[in-house]
Write a protein that holds these residues in place. Structure first.
Motif, mmCIF file in Angstrom:
data_model
loop_
_atom_site.group_PDB
_atom_site.id
_atom_site.type_symbol
_atom_site.label_atom_id
_atom_site.label_comp_id
_atom_site.label_asym_id
_atom_site.label_seq_id
_atom_site.Cartn_x
_atom_site.Cartn_y
_atom_site.Cartn_z
ATOM 1 N N ILE A 1 0.842 -1.203 0.000
ATOM 2 C CA ILE A 1 0.000 0.000 0.000
ATOM 3 C C ILE A 1 0.868 1.240 0.000
ATOM 4 N N CYS A 2 1.883 1.239 0.844
ATOM 5 C CA CYS A 2 2.778 2.397 0.948
ATOM 6 C C CYS A 2 3.448 2.690 -0.387
ATOM 7 N N GLU A 3 3.938 1.648 -1.049
ATOM 8 C CA GLU A 3 4.622 1.837 -2.333
ATOM 9 C C GLU A 3 3.685 2.426 -3.385
ATOM 10 N N ASN A 4 2.442 1.936 -3.422
ATOM 11 C CA ASN A 4 1.488 2.457 -4.404
ATOM 12 C C ASN A 4 1.159 3.928 -4.153
ATOM 13 N N VAL A 5 1.024 4.287 -2.884
ATOM 14 C CA VAL A 5 0.707 5.678 -2.546
ATOM 15 C C VAL A 5 1.903 6.576 -2.856
ATOM 16 N N VAL A 6 3.102 6.121 -2.502
ATOM 17 C CA VAL A 6 4.314 6.897 -2.804
ATOM 18 C C VAL A 6 4.425 7.148 -4.306
ATOM 19 N N TYR A 7 4.226 6.098 -5.089
ATOM 20 C CA TYR A 7 4.338 6.230 -6.551
ATOM 21 C C TYR A 7 3.326 7.242 -7.088
ATOM 22 N N ALA A 8 2.075 7.127 -6.633
ATOM 23 C CA ALA A 8 1.028 8.026 -7.127
ATOM 24 C C ALA A 8 1.314 9.476 -6.762
ATOM 25 N N LEU A 9 1.760 9.716 -5.530
ATOM 26 C CA LEU A 9 2.033 11.088 -5.091
ATOM 27 C C LEU A 9 3.254 11.674 -5.796
ATOM 28 N N GLU A 10 4.318 10.887 -5.906
ATOM 29 C CA GLU A 10 5.519 11.386 -6.572
ATOM 30 C C GLU A 10 5.255 11.638 -8.052
ATOM 31 N N ALA A 11 4.434 10.808 -8.683
ATOM 32 C CA ALA A 11 4.086 11.019 -10.089
ATOM 33 C C ALA A 11 3.304 12.307 -10.279
ATOM 34 N N ASP A 12 2.642 12.740 -9.216
ATOM 35 C CA ASP A 12 1.853 13.976 -9.279
ATOM 36 C C ASP A 12 2.650 15.182 -8.794
ATOM 37 N N GLY A 13 3.945 14.983 -8.502
ATOM 38 C CA GLY A 13 4.809 16.110 -8.175
ATOM 39 C C GLY A 13 5.034 16.388 -6.705
ATOM 40 N N PHE A 14 4.547 15.518 -5.819
ATOM 41 C CA PHE A 14 4.742 15.725 -4.387
ATOM 42 C C PHE A 14 6.076 15.133 -3.924
ATOM 43 N N ALA A 15 6.627 15.702 -2.871
ATOM 44 C CA ALA A 15 7.785 15.124 -2.189
ATOM 45 C C ALA A 15 7.241 14.244 -1.059
ATOM 46 N N VAL A 16 7.761 13.017 -0.942
ATOM 47 C CA VAL A 16 7.156 12.043 -0.037
ATOM 48 C C VAL A 16 8.186 11.464 0.922
ATOM 49 N N THR A 17 7.800 11.353 2.196
ATOM 50 C CA THR A 17 8.574 10.658 3.229
ATOM 51 C C THR A 17 7.648 9.607 3.852
ATOM 52 N N THR A 18 8.225 8.476 4.256
ATOM 53 C CA THR A 18 7.389 7.401 4.807
ATOM 54 C C THR A 18 7.835 7.006 6.204
ATOM 55 N N ALA A 19 6.895 6.415 6.937
ATOM 56 C CA ALA A 19 7.173 5.836 8.254
ATOM 57 C C ALA A 19 6.243 4.641 8.426
ATOM 58 N N ALA A 20 6.749 3.563 9.047
ATOM 59 C CA ALA A 20 5.967 2.342 9.180
ATOM 60 C C ALA A 20 5.304 2.211 10.545
ATOM 61 N N THR A 21 5.646 3.089 11.485
ATOM 62 C CA THR A 21 5.044 3.053 12.816
ATOM 63 C C THR A 21 4.670 4.460 13.255
ATOM 64 N N GLY A 22 3.815 4.528 14.257
ATOM 65 C CA GLY A 22 3.417 5.827 14.770
ATOM 66 C C GLY A 22 4.566 6.571 15.408
ATOM 67 N N ARG A 23 5.368 5.869 16.179
ATOM 68 C CA ARG A 23 6.499 6.526 16.856
ATOM 69 C C ARG A 23 7.525 7.030 15.855
ATOM 70 N N ALA A 24 7.761 6.254 14.796
ATOM 71 C CA ALA A 24 8.701 6.714 13.762
ATOM 72 C C ALA A 24 8.171 7.974 13.086
ATOM 73 N N ALA A 25 6.879 8.032 12.864
ATOM 74 C CA ALA A 25 6.283 9.219 12.246
ATOM 75 C C ALA A 25 6.447 10.448 13.132
ATOM 76 N N LEU A 26 6.200 10.285 14.418
ATOM 77 C CA LEU A 26 6.332 11.412 15.344
ATOM 78 C C LEU A 26 7.773 11.903 15.420
ATOM 79 N N GLU A 27 8.726 10.973 15.328
ATOM 80 C CA GLU A 27 10.138 11.369 15.303
ATOM 81 C C GLU A 27 10.461 12.139 14.033
ATOM 82 N N GLN A 28 9.922 11.680 12.903
ATOM 83 C CA GLN A 28 10.143 12.385 11.637
ATOM 84 C C GLN A 28 9.629 13.825 11.722
ATOM 85 N N MET A 29 8.504 13.998 12.385
ATOM 86 C CA MET A 29 7.895 15.318 12.439
ATOM 87 C C MET A 29 8.644 16.278 13.353
ATOM 88 N N LYS A 30 9.485 15.746 14.216
ATOM 89 C CA LYS A 30 10.291 16.621 15.062
ATOM 90 C C LYS A 30 11.389 17.329 14.267
#
Length: 232
Positions: A14-43
């Motif tokens: 699912i993540c790969e498909n969403v990344v591909y679709a967003l990047e194809a539309d010109g967005f810059a994309v970062t991913t995280a597989a857990t909630g804690r990893a996401a919160l760390e990314q946002m810091k």
């Protein structure tokens, strides 16, 4: 610079498909597989929007959303395998801006992302041609609402609902009629969903003009927008 999107999703396909679709539309994309990893990314990084899976392995997406909302107001779009009305209401009540139910079309997801970003864009909106006696301007091109000169950050349901109100000030809309205006699947939504959206609309409007509630409750019938506004 392209808008930067954080995807929080533990299913690689699912993540790969969403990344591909967003990047194809010109967005810059970062991913995280857990909630804690996401919160760390946002810091350490600034994001324009978060796509947040509800069913994460370490904590729920709702818990992640609540943590984000303590410090940030950026848009959050939920991904969920649960389509029940209760889950949708909970997501909206805790601060989600939209949700997509799995399985979903990546193209639809990208369209939802673009719609959300248009709503929160700081682009000044035109007010020419509007009725200046009503301090509420609906910009259908940008899917935005200006209230006393301030752009409201609304979900698509809230925008459509307020648009219906503004088109007919004073008219009493039943909950069923409001869901017909706001949702693509009105039959799948229940009365509490309408009440939740109205509650959120009132909160956002009070944030601009405290002490004024332009949405009137008609017990046993529904809701309406003020027909006569107090002096600004």
């Amino acid at each position: 610079m392209p808008a930067k999107i954080l995807i929080v999703e533990d299913e690689p396909s699912i993540c790969e498909n969403v990344v591909y679709a967003l990047e194809a539309d010109g967005f810059a994309v970062t991913t995280a597989a857990t909630g804690r990893a996401a919160l760390e990314q946002m810091k350490s990084q600034d994001f324009s929007l978060v796509i947040l899976d509800v069913g994460l392995p370490d904590m729920t997406g709702f818990e992640v959303c609540q943590t984000i909302r303590k410090t940030q107001s950026l848009p959050i779009l939920f991904l969920t395998a649960r389509s029940s009305e209760v889950d949708r209401v909970v997501g909206l009540e805790i601060g989600g801006d939209d949700y997509v139910v799995k399985p979903f079309s990546p193209r639809e997801l990208v369209a939802r992302v673009r719609a959300i970003l248009r709503r929160v864009s700081p682009i000044p909106l035109p007010v020419t041609g509007s009725d200046t006696s009503i301090p509420l301007v609906i910009d259908e091109t940008r899917c935005q609402v200006i209230y006393f000169g301030t752009a409201l950050n609304l979900s698509r349901y809230e925008f459509r609902m307020l648009k219906a109100f503004a088109a007919h000030p004073g008219r009493v809309f039943s909950r069923e009629q409001l869901m017909d205006h706001a949702s693509e699947e009105p039959d799948a939504s229940m009365e509490r969903t309408v009440d939740t959206h109205v509650k959120t609309l009132r909160a956002r409007m009070r944030g601009v003009r405290e002490g004024l509630d332009p949405i009137v409750t008609h017990r046993g019938m529904g809701y309406s927008l003020l027909e006569t506004w107090p002096d600004a």
